[in-house]
Design an enzyme around this catalytic site. Structure first.
Site, PDB file in Angstrom:
ATOM      1  N   SER A 124       0.731  -1.057   0.027  1.00 40.57           N
ATOM      2  CA  SER A 124      -0.215   0.031  -0.006  1.00 40.57           C
ATOM      3  C   SER A 124       0.926   1.332  -0.144  1.00 40.57           C
ATOM      4  CB  SER A 124      -0.865   0.065   1.306  1.00 40.57           C
ATOM      5  OG  SER A 124      -1.325   1.404   1.448  1.00 40.57           O
ATOM      6  N   HIS A 175      -1.273  -1.371  -4.233  1.00 38.08           N
ATOM      7  CA  HIS A 175      -2.426  -1.025  -3.651  1.00 38.08           C
ATOM      8  C   HIS A 175      -2.466   0.590  -3.517  1.00 38.08           C
ATOM      9  CE1 HIS A 175      -6.234  -1.610  -1.364  1.00 38.08           C
ATOM     10  NE2 HIS A 175      -5.540  -0.882  -0.275  1.00 38.08           N
ATOM     11  N   ASP A 186      -4.391   3.544  -1.919  1.00 35.63           N
ATOM     12  CA  ASP A 186      -5.289   4.165  -1.030  1.00 35.63           C
ATOM     13  C   ASP A 186      -5.617   5.514  -1.293  1.00 35.63           C
ATOM     14  OD1 ASP A 186      -3.660   2.024   1.444  1.00 35.63           O
ATOM     15  OD2 ASP A 186      -5.793   1.900   0.629  1.00 35.63           O
ATOM     16  N   MET A 191      -8.149   8.554  -0.385  1.00 40.28           N
ATOM     17  CA  MET A 191      -9.164   8.972   0.710  1.00 40.28           C
ATOM     18  C   MET A 191      -9.376  10.243   0.690  1.00 40.28           C
ATOM     19  SD  MET A 191      -6.600   7.305   3.903  1.00 40.28           S
ATOM     20  CE  MET A 191      -6.306   5.569   3.718  1.00 40.28           C
ATOM     21  N   HIS A 245      -8.378   1.323  -3.934  1.00 47.99           N
ATOM     22  CA  HIS A 245      -9.222   1.425  -2.833  1.00 47.99           C
ATOM     23  C   HIS A 245      -9.750   2.639  -2.582  1.00 47.99           C
ATOM     24  CE1 HIS A 245      -9.539   0.194   1.598  1.00 47.99           C
ATOM     25  NE2 HIS A 245     -10.700   0.485   1.152  1.00 47.99           N
ATOM     26  N   MET A 257     -11.704   5.116  -0.896  1.00 48.98           N
ATOM     27  CA  MET A 257     -12.254   5.363   0.463  1.00 48.98           C
ATOM     28  C   MET A 257     -12.777   6.660   0.315  1.00 48.98           C
ATOM     29  SD  MET A 257      -9.466   3.650   2.835  1.00 48.98           S
ATOM     30  CE  MET A 257      -8.232   3.856   1.586  1.00 48.98           C
ATOM     31  N   MET A 297     -11.837  -5.463   5.137  1.00 47.21           N
ATOM     32  CA  MET A 297     -10.842  -4.585   5.976  1.00 47.21           C
ATOM     33  C   MET A 297     -10.792  -5.130   7.190  1.00 47.21           C
ATOM     34  SD  MET A 297     -10.172  -1.892   4.101  1.00 47.21           S
ATOM     35  CE  MET A 297      -9.585  -0.916   5.409  1.00 47.21           C
ATOM     36  N   ASP A 331      -6.956  -6.135   4.236  1.00 45.58           N
ATOM     37  CA  ASP A 331      -6.363  -4.789   4.006  1.00 45.58           C
ATOM     38  C   ASP A 331      -6.202  -4.329   5.484  1.00 45.58           C
ATOM     39  OD1 ASP A 331      -6.935  -1.798   2.308  1.00 45.58           O
ATOM     40  OD2 ASP A 331      -5.312  -2.472   3.358  1.00 45.58           O
TER      41      ASP A 331
HETATM   42  C1  DX5 Z   1      -6.234   1.830   5.646  1.00 43.39           C
HETATM   43  C2  DX5 Z   1      -6.032   1.346   4.206  1.00 43.39           C
HETATM   44  C3  DX5 Z   1      -4.709   0.105   4.157  1.00 43.39           C
HETATM   45  C4  DX5 Z   1      -3.559   0.482   4.902  1.00 43.39           C
HETATM   46  C5  DX5 Z   1      -2.461  -0.647   4.940  1.00 43.39           C
HETATM   47  O1  DX5 Z   1      -7.240   2.661   5.548  1.00 43.39           O
HETATM   48  O2  DX5 Z   1      -6.955   0.968   3.438  1.00 43.39           O
HETATM   49  O3  DX5 Z   1      -4.510  -0.100   2.871  1.00 43.39           O
HETATM   50  O4  DX5 Z   1      -3.146   1.605   4.200  1.00 43.39           O
HETATM   51  O5  DX5 Z   1      -1.549  -0.205   5.859  1.00 43.39           O
HETATM   52  P1  DX5 Z   1      -1.107  -1.335   6.907  1.00 43.39           P
HETATM   53  O6  DX5 Z   1      -0.594  -2.647   6.273  1.00 43.39           O
HETATM   54  O7  DX5 Z   1       0.179  -0.522   7.529  1.00 43.39           O
HETATM   55  O8  DX5 Z   1      -2.184  -1.316   7.933  1.00 43.39           O
HETATM   56 ZN    ZN Z   2      -6.459   0.038   1.435  1.00 47.17          ZN
END
Ligand code: DX5
Ligand code: ZN
Length: 223
Positions: free
Chosen positions: A16, A41, A43, A45, A74, A76, A145, A183
């Protein structure tokens, strides 16, 4: 017949990028791929659906241009339908929306496939798995999650193992071929357990990017 994405012998590792050095994202993405990562991956947000804010399509595209592996995006973000096309055009191969963030998740999944990406739905730890029942035929990925979304480096929520097992059971019973991703807080201490529970993709932020040797960290998740 198993699709290539769900090869039961090999778990896929998706580091990620938000756990990487934010000043060198393209380099960090390349370093993970050179160290054996199968995907990156991404993320996304928005500061509304989750408390944190990360990046828009323009950064996403820069990372897509820097590596030749699929990007596992992903979202979010609240009302993700607004951005499906933008992130697809920015190089997302897997597009995963949170069922808690969209009113019309069935339509979102159809739209993702229409855009030529693989359609995924993500469930927060507090969301009942029963929401998946009407969606199973429309899914290429279920993202379980194992932390409450928003930040890397959080502690793994152990109930995620049982949730993976349940979803894997439904996949078996229904003859579906979607992949199961996990994740959040994934590391060498829980990877084997998640794999045997039925997980295909392991998302790994800190367990890769906060280690000195990325290749050793990725191998530790596979063994
Ligand atoms: C959290 C993300 C994850 C996170 C993973 O909201 O969706 O992808 O960044 O990081 P670790 O593996 O450090 O929990
Ligand atoms: Zn994620």
């Amino acid at each position: 017949m198993l699709t290539t994405e769900r090869d039961v012998d090999l778990v896929k590792i998706a580091p990620s990028i938000i756990a990487a050095d934010a000043g060198r994202l393209a380099e960090e993405a390349r370093a993970a791929v050179d160290s054996g990562a199968d995907m990156i991956h991404m993320d996304v947000m928005d500061g509304t659906f989750v408390p944190n804010i990360t990046f828009g399509p323009w950064i996403h595209k820069a990372i897509a241009d820097a590596v030749d592996v699929p990007l596992d995006t992903h979202l979010m973000v609240a009302d993700p339908d607004r951005y499906l096309e933008d992130y697809r055009q920015a190089g997302a191969e897997w597009l995963t929306v949170h069922i808690e963030a969209t009113i019309h998740v069935h339509r979102s999944l159809l739209r993702i496939r229409e855009l030529g990406a693989k359609a995924g739905v993500a469930l927060n730890p507090g969301t009942s798995l029963s929401v998946l029942e009407p969606l199973l035929p429309y899914l290429d990925q279920v993202l379980v999650m194992s932390v409450n979304p928003g930040f890397a480096g959080q502690a793994f929520i152990p109930e995620a193992v049982g949730r993976v097992e349940t979803v894997a059971g439904w996949r078996e019973q229904g003859g579906y071929n979607f992949v199961i991703s996990v994740d959040g807080g994934v590391g060498p201490g829980n990877a084997a357990q998640l794999r045997s529970a039925g997980a295909d993709f392991l998302v790994a932020g800190s367990s890769v990017y906060r280690q000195d040797d990325y290749a050793a960290a990725i191998n530790a998740l596979r063994s």
